[in-house]
Structures are given as structure tokens and as C-alpha cells.
Design a protein around this motif. Structure first.
Motif, short mmCIF file in Angstrom:
data_model
loop_
_atom_site.label_atom_id
_atom_site.label_comp_id
_atom_site.label_asym_id
_atom_site.label_seq_id
_atom_site.Cartn_x
_atom_site.Cartn_y
_atom_site.Cartn_z
N SER A 5 83.19 2.36 27.43
CA SER A 5 83.00 1.47 26.28
C SER A 5 83.88 0.23 26.44
O SER A 5 84.95 0.29 27.03
N VAL A 6 83.39 -0.87 25.89
CA VAL A 6 84.11 -2.14 25.87
C VAL A 6 84.22 -2.52 24.41
O VAL A 6 83.22 -2.66 23.71
N ALA A 7 85.47 -2.66 23.92
CA ALA A 7 85.68 -2.97 22.51
C ALA A 7 86.95 -3.78 22.33
O ALA A 7 87.90 -3.64 23.10
N PRO A 8 87.00 -4.61 21.29
CA PRO A 8 88.23 -5.37 21.02
C PRO A 8 89.30 -4.45 20.45
O PRO A 8 89.00 -3.45 19.81
N ASN A 9 90.58 -4.81 20.70
CA ASN A 9 91.65 -4.04 20.08
C ASN A 9 91.74 -4.39 18.60
O ASN A 9 90.94 -5.19 18.09
N ALA A 10 92.69 -3.84 17.88
CA ALA A 10 92.77 -3.98 16.42
C ALA A 10 92.84 -5.43 15.95
O ALA A 10 92.20 -5.79 14.96
N ASP A 11 93.58 -6.28 16.66
CA ASP A 11 93.68 -7.67 16.21
C ASP A 11 92.79 -8.62 17.04
O ASP A 11 92.91 -9.84 16.93
#
Length: 65
Positions: A5-11
Motif C-alpha cells: 500500500s501507498v499512503a500519506p502519513n498523518a500530517d
């Protein structure tokens, strides 16, 4: 079938590539870099798929290898 999976971190300052949505394999400053890395991992570990997620962790695209 392995799943990356490719996803942005929290910020949303970095993009994370994860295997089976567990611990991050690596992090990148751009979404495109992260997608390229995930695709390379998926090709090396066929059959695999890459899920590209948005900030709410909803699937916006799926690619199979």
C-alpha cells in the motif's frame, strides 16, 4: 498474493509504502516516488497488488502484478 500500500502519513508530509498494511517498508517525500517503489516491490514479488490510498485511507487506485 502480497499486498503493498501507498499512503500519506498523518500530517501528509511523507508517503509510506507498506507490506500487508503492517510496518512501513520505506517512506518518500513524493507520492510518485512511493508508487514507483511499491510497483517495483510488487513486480519482484508476483503475484502482488499495489493499493494507492488517500488521506482517509480509502482506496483510490489498485494495480495488479
Amino acid at each position: 498474493m502480497k499486498q503493498f500500500s501507498v499512503a500519506p502519513n498523518a500530517d501528509a508530509s511523507r508517503w509510506l509504502v507498506k507490506l500487508e498494511d503492517v510496518a512501513p517498508e520505506d517512506s518518500f517525500t513524493s507520492k510518485d516516488e512511493a508508487i514507483r517503489a511499491a510497483e517495483e516491490l510488487a513486480r519482484e514479488n508476483q503475484p502482488s497488488r499495489v493499493l494507492i490510498l488517500d488521506q482517509q485511507h480509502q482506496i483510490i487506485e489498485e494495480r495488479q502484478y
